[in-house]
Design a protein around this motif. Structure first.
Motif, PDB file in Angstrom:
ATOM      1  N   GLY A  25      11.852 -26.112 122.410  1.00 39.26           N
ATOM      2  CA  GLY A  25      12.418 -26.358 123.721  1.00 39.26           C
ATOM      3  C   GLY A  25      11.364 -26.558 124.790  1.00 39.26           C
ATOM      4  N   ARG A  26      11.796 -26.459 126.037  1.00 40.45           N
ATOM      5  CA  ARG A  26      10.878 -26.688 127.157  1.00 40.45           C
ATOM      6  C   ARG A  26       9.710 -25.707 127.155  1.00 40.45           C
ATOM      7  NH1 ARG A  26      15.895 -27.656 129.890  1.00 40.45           N
ATOM      8  NH2 ARG A  26      15.975 -25.476 130.564  1.00 40.45           N
ATOM      9  N   PHE A  27       9.976 -24.459 126.781  1.00 39.13           N
ATOM     10  CA  PHE A  27       8.895 -23.477 126.756  1.00 39.13           C
ATOM     11  C   PHE A  27       7.829 -23.857 125.731  1.00 39.13           C
ATOM     12  CE2 PHE A  27       6.983 -19.754 124.748  1.00 39.13           C
ATOM     13  CZ  PHE A  27       6.368 -19.165 125.836  1.00 39.13           C
ATOM     14  N   GLN A  28       8.262 -24.232 124.521  1.00 33.16           N
ATOM     15  CA  GLN A  28       7.305 -24.620 123.481  1.00 33.16           C
ATOM     16  C   GLN A  28       6.514 -25.860 123.895  1.00 33.16           C
ATOM     17  OE1 GLN A  28      10.357 -23.482 122.796  1.00 33.16           O
ATOM     18  NE2 GLN A  28       9.956 -21.743 121.462  1.00 33.16           N
ATOM     19  N   TRP A  29       7.187 -26.809 124.533  1.00 28.02           N
ATOM     20  CA  TRP A  29       6.486 -28.007 125.000  1.00 28.02           C
ATOM     21  C   TRP A  29       5.446 -27.645 126.061  1.00 28.02           C
ATOM     22  CZ3 TRP A  29       6.191 -33.045 123.638  1.00 28.02           C
ATOM     23  CH2 TRP A  29       7.088 -33.513 122.684  1.00 28.02           C
ATOM     24  N   THR A  31       3.951 -24.742 126.576  1.00 28.61           N
ATOM     25  CA  THR A  31       2.862 -23.967 125.983  1.00 28.61           C
ATOM     26  C   THR A  31       1.926 -24.863 125.185  1.00 28.61           C
ATOM     27  OG1 THR A  31       4.307 -22.020 125.835  1.00 28.61           O
ATOM     28  CG2 THR A  31       2.303 -22.005 124.501  1.00 28.61           C
ATOM     29  N   SER A  32       2.487 -25.793 124.430  1.00 32.53           N
ATOM     30  CA  SER A  32       1.660 -26.694 123.629  1.00 32.53           C
ATOM     31  C   SER A  32       0.836 -27.624 124.519  1.00 32.53           C
ATOM     32  CB  SER A  32       2.539 -27.515 122.683  1.00 32.53           C
ATOM     33  OG  SER A  32       3.210 -26.676 121.768  1.00 32.53           O
ATOM     34  N   ILE A  33       1.441 -28.126 125.584  1.00 39.65           N
ATOM     35  CA  ILE A  33       0.718 -29.017 126.498  1.00 39.65           C
ATOM     36  C   ILE A  33      -0.436 -28.267 127.156  1.00 39.65           C
ATOM     37  CG2 ILE A  33       0.895 -30.281 128.672  1.00 39.65           C
ATOM     38  CD1 ILE A  33       3.736 -31.089 127.801  1.00 39.65           C
ATOM     39  N   ILE A  34      -0.183 -27.028 127.573  1.00 38.65           N
ATOM     40  CA  ILE A  34      -1.248 -26.225 128.182  1.00 38.65           C
ATOM     41  C   ILE A  34      -2.357 -25.960 127.172  1.00 38.65           C
ATOM     42  CG2 ILE A  34      -1.808 -23.940 129.111  1.00 38.65           C
ATOM     43  CD1 ILE A  34       1.033 -23.945 130.354  1.00 38.65           C
ATOM     44  N   LEU A 182     -11.523 -21.650 120.938  1.00 40.20           N
ATOM     45  CA  LEU A 182     -11.071 -22.387 119.759  1.00 40.20           C
ATOM     46  C   LEU A 182     -10.366 -21.484 118.753  1.00 40.20           C
ATOM     47  CD1 LEU A 182     -14.136 -24.761 119.271  1.00 40.20           C
ATOM     48  CD2 LEU A 182     -11.881 -25.340 120.180  1.00 40.20           C
ATOM     49  N   THR A 183     -10.672 -20.201 118.775  1.00 40.54           N
ATOM     50  CA  THR A 183     -10.008 -19.275 117.856  1.00 40.54           C
ATOM     51  C   THR A 183      -8.623 -18.897 118.350  1.00 40.54           C
ATOM     52  OG1 THR A 183     -12.137 -18.360 117.158  1.00 40.54           O
ATOM     53  CG2 THR A 183     -10.185 -17.029 116.722  1.00 40.54           C
ATOM     54  N   VAL A 184      -8.482 -18.658 119.646  1.00 40.27           N
ATOM     55  CA  VAL A 184      -7.253 -18.064 120.175  1.00 40.27           C
ATOM     56  C   VAL A 184      -6.233 -19.098 120.619  1.00 40.27           C
ATOM     57  CG1 VAL A 184      -6.340 -16.504 121.944  1.00 40.27           C
ATOM     58  CG2 VAL A 184      -8.548 -16.028 120.879  1.00 40.27           C
ATOM     59  N   HIS A 185      -6.669 -20.270 121.062  1.00 41.49           N
ATOM     60  CA  HIS A 185      -5.695 -21.190 121.649  1.00 41.49           C
ATOM     61  C   HIS A 185      -4.680 -21.684 120.627  1.00 41.49           C
ATOM     62  CE1 HIS A 185      -7.602 -24.733 119.882  1.00 41.49           C
ATOM     63  NE2 HIS A 185      -6.684 -25.491 120.422  1.00 41.49           N
ATOM     64  N   TYR A 186      -5.033 -21.682 119.338  1.00 38.97           N
ATOM     65  CA  TYR A 186      -4.054 -22.045 118.317  1.00 38.97           C
ATOM     66  C   TYR A 186      -2.936 -21.010 118.228  1.00 38.97           C
ATOM     67  CZ  TYR A 186      -7.012 -25.836 116.626  1.00 38.97           C
ATOM     68  OH  TYR A 186      -7.742 -26.999 116.533  1.00 38.97           O
ATOM     69  N   ASN A 187      -3.298 -19.712 118.365  1.00 36.34           N
ATOM     70  CA  ASN A 187      -2.273 -18.674 118.352  1.00 36.34           C
ATOM     71  C   ASN A 187      -1.312 -18.828 119.530  1.00 36.34           C
ATOM     72  OD1 ASN A 187      -5.029 -17.328 117.313  1.00 36.34           O
ATOM     73  ND2 ASN A 187      -3.331 -16.472 116.179  1.00 36.34           N
ATOM     74  N   ILE A 188      -1.866 -19.180 120.684  1.00 40.09           N
ATOM     75  CA  ILE A 188      -1.039 -19.358 121.876  1.00 40.09           C
ATOM     76  C   ILE A 188       0.040 -20.410 121.628  1.00 40.09           C
ATOM     77  CG2 ILE A 188      -1.059 -20.211 124.256  1.00 40.09           C
ATOM     78  CD1 ILE A 188      -2.153 -17.422 124.069  1.00 40.09           C
ATOM     79  N   MET A 189      -0.318 -21.467 120.913  1.00 36.39           N
ATOM     80  CA  MET A 189       0.622 -22.563 120.684  1.00 36.39           C
ATOM     81  C   MET A 189       1.551 -22.321 119.503  1.00 36.39           C
ATOM     82  SD  MET A 189      -1.723 -25.964 121.379  1.00 36.39           S
ATOM     83  CE  MET A 189      -2.847 -25.583 120.020  1.00 36.39           C
ATOM     84  N   THR A 190       1.012 -21.834 118.381  1.00 39.82           N
ATOM     85  CA  THR A 190       1.785 -21.817 117.132  1.00 39.82           C
ATOM     86  C   THR A 190       2.657 -20.586 116.943  1.00 39.82           C
ATOM     87  OG1 THR A 190      -0.094 -20.821 115.936  1.00 39.82           O
ATOM     88  CG2 THR A 190       0.058 -23.232 115.974  1.00 39.82           C
ATOM     89  N   GLU A 191       2.344 -19.468 117.587  1.00 40.73           N
ATOM     90  CA  GLU A 191       3.126 -18.252 117.342  1.00 40.73           C
ATOM     91  C   GLU A 191       4.498 -18.292 118.004  1.00 40.73           C
ATOM     92  OE1 GLU A 191       1.008 -14.623 117.927  1.00 40.73           O
ATOM     93  OE2 GLU A 191      -0.557 -15.135 116.499  1.00 40.73           O
ATOM     94  N   PHE A 192       4.741 -19.295 118.838  1.00 35.17           N
ATOM     95  CA  PHE A 192       6.073 -19.500 119.405  1.00 35.17           C
ATOM     96  C   PHE A 192       6.774 -20.690 118.766  1.00 35.17           C
ATOM     97  CE2 PHE A 192       3.919 -17.320 122.962  1.00 35.17           C
ATOM     98  CZ  PHE A 192       4.790 -16.261 123.129  1.00 35.17           C
ATOM     99  N   ALA A 193       6.165 -21.269 117.736  1.00 38.30           N
ATOM    100  CA  ALA A 193       6.716 -22.470 117.113  1.00 38.30           C
ATOM    101  C   ALA A 193       7.232 -22.163 115.714  1.00 38.30           C
ATOM    102  CB  ALA A 193       5.654 -23.566 117.044  1.00 38.30           C
ATOM    103  N   LEU A 194       8.219 -22.926 115.285  1.00 44.33           N
ATOM    104  CA  LEU A 194       8.724 -22.810 113.922  1.00 44.33           C
ATOM    105  C   LEU A 194       7.757 -23.470 112.954  1.00 44.33           C
ATOM    106  CD1 LEU A 194      12.462 -23.703 114.615  1.00 44.33           C
ATOM    107  CD2 LEU A 194      11.479 -21.419 114.284  1.00 44.33           C
TER     108      LEU A 194
END
Length: 408
Positions: A25-29, A31-34, A182-194
């Motif tokens: 949804g909008r939140f995932q979009w 977060t991913s854009i950020i 580079l280590t943490v930003h993937y967690n920020i994006m993927t832990e809210f994604a299916l």
């Protein structure tokens, strides 16, 4: 049900909750854009030495020679010209201002530019190693924004460097910041994604696009100090996203911070336009897992506790080492290519964009393992072909030199 089953159970429930809250949804979009767009400050910081370490054409200046534009000689890049008994300094072509021209890093001090890059990468190694522990202990969100602060602050400080020693220390700290990011930003994006969305999020060619923008910025500015200021300035707006980025709900549940996790789920529901969810089932399932309430902290040593983990860890270490040698070897050695420096920098990074879009589809279609094997085999085959071509092209020259030596 054992602890592992409990963990799996509440993670599945969290996935179900994310699906109910809109999936993508909008939140995932947002977060991913950020996460992807903020990568620009890390990309520009990482690639800075591809321009900053360039050696402009130079000429040796004798002690009694006054240089002026009207009496300019050819820039022959010679450390000890025959017509000069003692070289008192160097005059550089004014086309670009790099750390090499700033501190005369040529001839006997030519190694320093490469040394600064090595220092930067060593800092990145340390940052990658410790950032995982920071993220597990202090949360993902604070670690993410700490990395942004480090990169912004020390890019500004780099502008005021007075010698290469100070600049090397700053590049080391910037390397640590890059490792954190580079280590943490993937967690920020993927832990809210299916699961099905994660390959698509990760494979977005943001790095390639942002690195291409760096080539354009270097071409426009042609000054290492201004590039550092531009990098810092472009990162400042992302600090304002602190209220949008949420802490990982998975991490909060794992740590037993159920009320905070509920607030995160409510925020996601509000942004995605969904009703307030019932999180009681997740919290009840997670509360059964006593081992996650203890003070046990996982470290890198846990990667070598079992035979299966050792095999996986060593395999991934080898893969990442190969990727790093290939990518950074080409990137930081861009000056060895013929043609325009800035065009080469741009094309070197943009060329990976098509592969990123292929990965988005192939990973979900064929799985991570087979995609990884295919692309590495393809890359290895291309490397062999390039090596053969270079050997064939150089063979006549080598034979000619050898023939001349025999005739002498």
């Amino acid at each position: 049900m054992d602890a592992g089953d409990d963990k799996m159970s509440y993670n599945i429930l969290i996935d179900d909750m994310i699906q109910d809250l809109g999936g993508c949804g909008r939140f995932q979009w947002a977060t991913s854009i950020i996460g992807q767009s903020s990568k620009i400050i890390s990309a520009w910081s990482m690639l800075a030495m591809t321009f900053n370490g360039q050696q402009p054409n130079f000429m040796c200046r004798s002690a009694n020679q006054e240089y002026s534009m009207t009496s300019e000689k050819s820039f022959d890049n010679m450390c000890s010209p025959d017509n000069i008994t003692e070289c008192a300094g160097y005059v550089f072509n004014g086309d670009m201002n790099t750390v090499v021209s700033e501190w005369n890093l040529v001839c006997n001090t030519k190694w320093i530019a490469a040394f600064i890059t090595t220092i930067q990468m060593f800092g990145m190694l340390i940052g990658c190693f410790i950032s995982g522990h920071f993220a597990d202990i202090l949360c993902r969100k604070p670690t993410f924004f700490l990395s942004l602060l480090i990169l912004i602050a020390f890019n500004v400080i780099a502008y005021f460097s007075v010698n290469w020693q100070m600049y090397s220390a700053i590049r080391f700290i910037l390397g640590i910041g890059m490792g954190f990011f580079l280590t943490v930003h993937y967690n920020i994006m993927t832990e809210f994604a299916l699961t099905r969305w994660r390959p698509r999020i990760v494979a977005v060619p943001a790095w390639a696009f942002e690195a291409g923008l760096f080539a354009l910025a270097a071409w426009a500015l042609k000054d290492w100090k201004n590039l550092h200021l531009a990098t810092a300035a472009i990162g400042v707006p992302f600090l304002l996203t602190y209220c949008i980025v949420q802490e990982s709900a998975r991490w909060l549940v794992t740590k037993g911070r159920y009320e905070d996790a509920e607030k995160v789920f409510y925020t996601i529901a509000k942004i995605n336009g969904k009703p307030k969810p019932d999180t009681s089932k997740i919290m009840k399932e997670a509360s059964k897992t006593d081992c996650f309430k203890t003070s046990v902290h996982y470290t890198a040593l846990h990667l070598f506790r079992t035979r299966e983990l050792i095999k996986t860890t060593i395999g991934l270490l080898f893969i990442w080492m190969s990727v790093s040698y290939s990518y950074y070897g080409l990137t930081f050695g861009i000056n060895s290519l013929s043609g325009d420096l800035f065009l080469n920098m741009f094309m070197m990074n943009m060329i990976e964009t098509p592969a990123c879009f292929l990965v988005m589809y192939f990973v979900n279609r064929f799985g991570r393992k087979y995609c990884c094997m295919f692309f590495f085999m393809f890359t290895g085959a291309c490397g062999i072909v390039v090596g053969i071509i270079q050997y064939v092209e150089q063979l006549p020259t080598v034979c000619t030199i050898h023939q001349e030596e025999l005739e002498e």
